[in-house]
Scaffold this active site. Structure first.
Site, PDB file in Angstrom:
ATOM      1  CG  ASN A 140      82.655  20.757 -43.087  1.00  0.00           C
ATOM      2  OD1 ASN A 140      81.460  20.441 -43.072  1.00  0.00           O
ATOM      3  ND2 ASN A 140      83.067  22.012 -43.203  1.00  0.00           N
ATOM      4  CG  ASP A 332      81.921  14.114 -19.521  1.00  0.00           C
ATOM      5  OD1 ASP A 332      83.033  13.859 -20.009  1.00  0.00           O
ATOM      6  OD2 ASP A 332      81.652  15.189 -18.952  1.00  0.00           O
ATOM      7  CD  GLU A 361      86.005  11.479 -18.329  1.00  0.00           C
ATOM      8  OE1 GLU A 361      87.042  12.040 -18.697  1.00  0.00           O
ATOM      9  OE2 GLU A 361      84.976  12.121 -18.007  1.00  0.00           O
TER      10      GLU A 361
HETATM   11 CA    CA Z   1      79.705  21.253 -41.588  1.00  0.00          CA
END
Ligand code: CA
Length: 618
Positions: A140, A332, A361
């Site tokens: 983050n 995907d 995938e």
């Molecule tokens: Ca953030």
């Protein structure tokens, strides 16, 4: 009186023009821009706006012409086929929309110059090691974007299935760590908008195919991430999803046509059985459920046989390659979408970028079933997918058997041997994506019972056998997690990614001795692999496992590598006359792991439960 009448007329005309303008307000034009000098001069614009189908578009711009205008059953859509000639120059192309000859809206469509060398871009190759990271769980870097007005799900780090706040800034902040670890490419799980009320963190329920989720950052941030990666020698692979979209996608409440997504009388889930396609005995019932069933309540199954959706998806992928300057695509749920469309899509992308790479995938248990989805041009096992690279799940499943079972005729180290003997089903197995785990399965360290010896043997295998290795974030510091506890537990926060983390893989604060050892061991291997031509380009030659040991070579000109796996609980002296065809001409070697010089290649000692990598020299 005359004045009032005039006022009424003026007001009325203002009203009318206002209504006209409102009727023809353009809410979306996608792709939002394009480029001149693309190999294909064809472009189909999706134009979305109230009653836009009542308008007729016109273009007067040198080198750009409208080929055809299509209308869907929903009058809020127009699909405009453009031809952009090789002579067209970059600039703003005014698209004039008229009703009964009266101009009602103008849209300035941007055509850009391409980056120099854009068409020649190289994709990822067996010389790369890819770092797979889940953006919400990696780091983050910007807590101010954790919650954004209008985005339905807020951050809650205490919820394993909630959003934890990771973002593009967090990835940017850790690029030096990723590079120094020895990675050469990153694959972040999807970064595009997922404005879903729950489970939005993983990124696979896309609600806008042209915009990065604001909780991760902006499109500019993504472009900057790719630029920074390139400056540090890291490639970037974008995770794309063509099988389904989030049920909160903007078009879901106002579909262009009913068959834009697959409709069922009641919610119908896919049976998730990819073998239904290769199965020569499969029923239509199973086939339809597999291909047209929804991936989940929140993921609508898109119909790639709708010609405008097909164009939309192809262009979307090319737009991102060109816009963000990508080095590869990971597609995907490849088998879940219509295969004729997917094969055409791969062909189209590779026609624009012949040196590019795409990995599909294809999650199947068995080699032959996986081979069905391979890009084999001779179509031995069904129609070709054109895919240059495929996820090697049979190799993944063999990791568990190789490391957790005792070596027998077929199990233990023989599991690796046998999985490789079946490479006859792939057109280029050296391009298979190989991995000890990923974001959908139990963490590698958990699978091997948190055994550091097994960890090292498995890592040596993944980094020296054929294929393009992919390492899931945190594997290097022994992150654990069992998929049976829920996906949130195999996608936990990367240690050191959050302010105040007591344990950090980046600063190495708080790591236990095993974590320190695995990090140093992995780092050494990754960085060595970066410079090993034998591993990047060498031919693989393996020998049948014997005496609970397994030996193979990567042969490349005068730089060959010998790998010895010893699964015994005692040290082994490996007598090498059996390997003479590969050792011929080589007189000495160097252990990559210990750094020791080996002057005599006739017998090599390998400690209990360990792997040895020897760089041979003449
Ligand atoms: Ca953030």
């Amino acid at each position: 009186m005359k004045f009032i009448r005039m006022l009424i007329l003026i007001l009325l005309s203002l009203c009318l023009s206002h209504i006209e303008a409102a009727d023809l307000e353009l809410k979306k034009v996608e792709p939002p821009n394009w480029w001149v000098g693309m190999k294909s001069g064809f472009l189909q614009l999706l134009v979305y706006g109230d009653n836009i189908a009542s308008a007729e578009p016109g273009i007067s711009y040198q080198g750009v012409k409208i080929l055809k205008v299509h209308r869907a059953s929903n009058p809020n859509y127009l699909f405009i086929d453009l031809q952009i000639s090789a002579q067209a120059e970059a600039g703003d192309v005014p698209i004039v929309f008229s009703v009964d000859g009266k101009r009602v809206a103008v849209h300035h469509y941007a055509l850009y110059e391409r980056r120099p060398g854009s068409a020649e871009r190289a994709g990822f190759t067996p010389a790369d090691v890819i770092y797979l990271l889940m953006p919400d769980r990696f780091s983050n870097g910007d807590p101010s974007n954790d919650n954004i007005p209008g985005m339905l799900q807020e951050a809650n780090r205490t919820d394993p299935n909630g959003r934890h706040g990771g973002d593009i800034k967090g990835i940017m902040d850790n690029l030096d760590y990723i590079r120094d670890l020895g990675m050469t490419a990153i694959w972040p799980n999807p970064l595009l908008e997922n404005n879903m009320p729950a489970y939005s963190y993983h990124g696979y329920a896309i609600t806008d195919f042209y915009n990065v989720d604001p909780r991760f950052g902006t499109n500019d941030d993504y472009m900057q991430l790719v630029r920074s990666c390139h400056e540090k020698g890291l490639k970037v692979i974008m995770d794309m999803v063509f099988n389904h979209c989030g049920t909160n996608h903007w078009w879901m409440n106002d579909l262009p046509d009913e068959d834009w997504v697959h409709q069922w009388p009641e919610f119908t889930r896919s049976n998730y059985r990819n073998p239904v396609l290769p199965d020569p005995y499969s029923s239509q019932y199973d086939f339809d459920k597999m291909q047209k069933g929804w991936f989940d309540y929140t993921m609508a199954d898109m119909n790639q046989h709708h010609p405008f959706l097909a164009n939309y998806l192809v262009q979307n992928s090319i737009w991102w390659v060109e816009y963000a300057d990508l080095d590869g695509i990971r597609m995907d749920t490849y088998p879940y979408a219509f295969q004729d469309f997917m094969a055409a899509w791969v062909k189209h992308v590779l026609s624009e970028y012949p040196n590019f790479n795409i990995v599909g995938e294809c999650w199947l248990q068995k080699e032959a079933l996986t081979g069905y989805y391979d890009g084999d041009p001779d179509e031995r096992l069904g129609p070709t997918s054109n895919l240059p690279s495929i996820t090697d799940f049979p190799m993944y499943f063999a990791m568990d058997r190789a490391l957790n079972k005792k070596t027998t005729w077929t199990e233990g180290l023989a599991a690796w041997y046998y999985v490789l003997t079946q490479d006859i089903v792939y057109h280029n197995p050296y391009y298979n994506l190989i991995f000890p785990d990923n974001h959908d399965v139990s963490r590698y360290y958990t699978t091997i019972g948190e055994d550091l010896d097994k960890y090292k043997m498995g890592m040596v295998f993944i980094l020296t056998t054929r294929g393009i290795p992919m390492i899931y974030y945190g594997t290097e510091v022994l992150m654990t997690g069992d998929e049976h506890d829920g996906h949130g537990y195999i996608r936990e926060d990367f240690p050191g990614g959050w302010e105040g983390d007591k344990v950090s893989a980046v600063s190495q604060d708080g790591l236990n001795p095993d974590q320190e050892e695995s990090l140093q061991f992995s780092k050494k291997l990754f960085n060595w692999r970066k410079g090993s031509k034998a591993i990047h380009e060498g031919k693989l030659i393996q020998f049948i496992p014997r005496d609970t040991t397994y030996v193979y070579f990567r042969m490349h000109e005068d730089k060959s590598v010998m790998v010895i796996m010893n699964q015994n609980s005692t040290e082994q002296h490996i007598e090498t006359s059996r390997y003479q065809e590969c050792l011929d001409g080589y007189t000495r070697g160097r252990s990559v792991i210990s750094g020791k010089e080996i002057d005599d290649l006739s017998s090599i000692t390998v400690p209990a439960m360990s792997a040895e990598i020897i760089e041979l020299s003449k």
